[in-house]
Motif scaffolding. Structure first.
Motif, PDB file in Angstrom:
ATOM      1  N   ARG A  79       4.290   5.448  -5.588  1.00 31.19           N
ATOM      2  CA  ARG A  79       4.410   5.468  -7.054  1.00 31.19           C
ATOM      3  C   ARG A  79       3.381   6.412  -7.672  1.00 31.19           C
ATOM      4  O   ARG A  79       3.687   7.155  -8.607  1.00 31.19           O
ATOM      5  CB  ARG A  79       4.282   4.060  -7.624  1.00 31.19           C
ATOM      6  CG  ARG A  79       5.529   3.228  -7.387  1.00 31.19           C
ATOM      7  CD  ARG A  79       5.481   1.884  -8.116  1.00 31.19           C
ATOM      8  NE  ARG A  79       6.780   1.242  -8.054  1.00 31.19           N
ATOM      9  CZ  ARG A  79       7.122   0.314  -7.179  1.00 31.19           C
ATOM     10  NH1 ARG A  79       6.251  -0.102  -6.267  1.00 31.19           N
ATOM     11  NH2 ARG A  79       8.330  -0.214  -7.199  1.00 31.19           N
TER      12      ARG A  79
ATOM     13  N   GLU B 238       0.828  -1.210   0.000  1.00 32.56           N
ATOM     14  CA  GLU B 238       0.000   0.000   0.000  1.00 32.56           C
ATOM     15  C   GLU B 238       0.866   1.265   0.000  1.00 32.56           C
ATOM     16  O   GLU B 238       0.584   2.217  -0.720  1.00 32.56           O
ATOM     17  CB  GLU B 238      -0.937   0.020   1.208  1.00 32.56           C
ATOM     18  CG  GLU B 238      -1.830   1.237   1.240  1.00 32.56           C
ATOM     19  CD  GLU B 238      -2.750   1.272   2.449  1.00 32.56           C
ATOM     20  OE1 GLU B 238      -3.305   2.346   2.716  1.00 32.56           O
ATOM     21  OE2 GLU B 238      -2.892   0.239   3.126  1.00 32.56           O
TER      22      GLU B 238
ATOM     23  N   ALA C  28       2.460   1.554  -3.472  1.00 27.75           N
ATOM     24  CA  ALA C  28       1.487   1.999  -4.480  1.00 27.75           C
ATOM     25  C   ALA C  28       1.194   3.489  -4.341  1.00 27.75           C
ATOM     26  O   ALA C  28       1.152   4.215  -5.340  1.00 27.75           O
ATOM     27  CB  ALA C  28       0.199   1.187  -4.355  1.00 27.75           C
TER      28      ALA C  28
END
Length: 146
Positions: A23, A17, A20
């Motif tokens: 990113r 998490e 992500a």
């Protein structure tokens, strides 16, 4: 290994998490600050990626820092930035931060904070710049990333 591949490996050490969100945040900031030089510091406490006009840390406009349980957006000149949503945290004289969630990353409020930080610096980022990625430091000793 390219700097981009090395940064991907650094990010992969974090929980899915956090990785992500990081990113997504990196892509969003890169889109808002085209031409920025990205400086990577894989430090003891966090992985930090700064965006600035050159390779000098003092010129960074904003940065994304990854911690074991979250990612934050740090903004230069934070105390003077307009923040109608009240997102900025911290009491520093120069930098303030926003703890990023998936919902906040694409928000207009975060975009406005990045734009305000970019407009507030003395040395602006050239949008036509090459936007290279530079690995500045990797600490030999690091806290666990998960």
């Amino acid at each position: 290994m390219t700097p981009e591949e090395q940064l991907d490996l650094f990010i992969d050490r974090f929980a899915p998490e956090v990785a992500a969100n990081a990113r997504a945040a990196l892509a969003m900031v890169a889109a808002r600050l085209p031409g920025a030089v990205r400086l990577v510091y894989d430090n003891y406490n966090a992985l930090a990626i700064g965006f600035g006009p050159n390779e000098h840390a003092r010129a960074i406009v904003c940065s994304i820092a990854l911690y074991p349980r979250w990612a934050s957006l740090f903004l230069t000149n934070g105390p003077s930035l307009p923040d109608p949503e009240g997102l900025l945290e911290g009491g520093g004289n120069v930098v303030r931060h926003v703890k990023l969630t998936a919902a906040l990353i694409g928000s207009d409020a975060v975009a406005a904070l990045i734009d305000a930080a970019a407009a507030s610096v003395k040395l602006p980022i050239d949008p036509a710049g090459e936007g290279r990625l530079v690995i500045k430091s990797i600490s030999a000793k690091q806290r666990p990333r998960r």
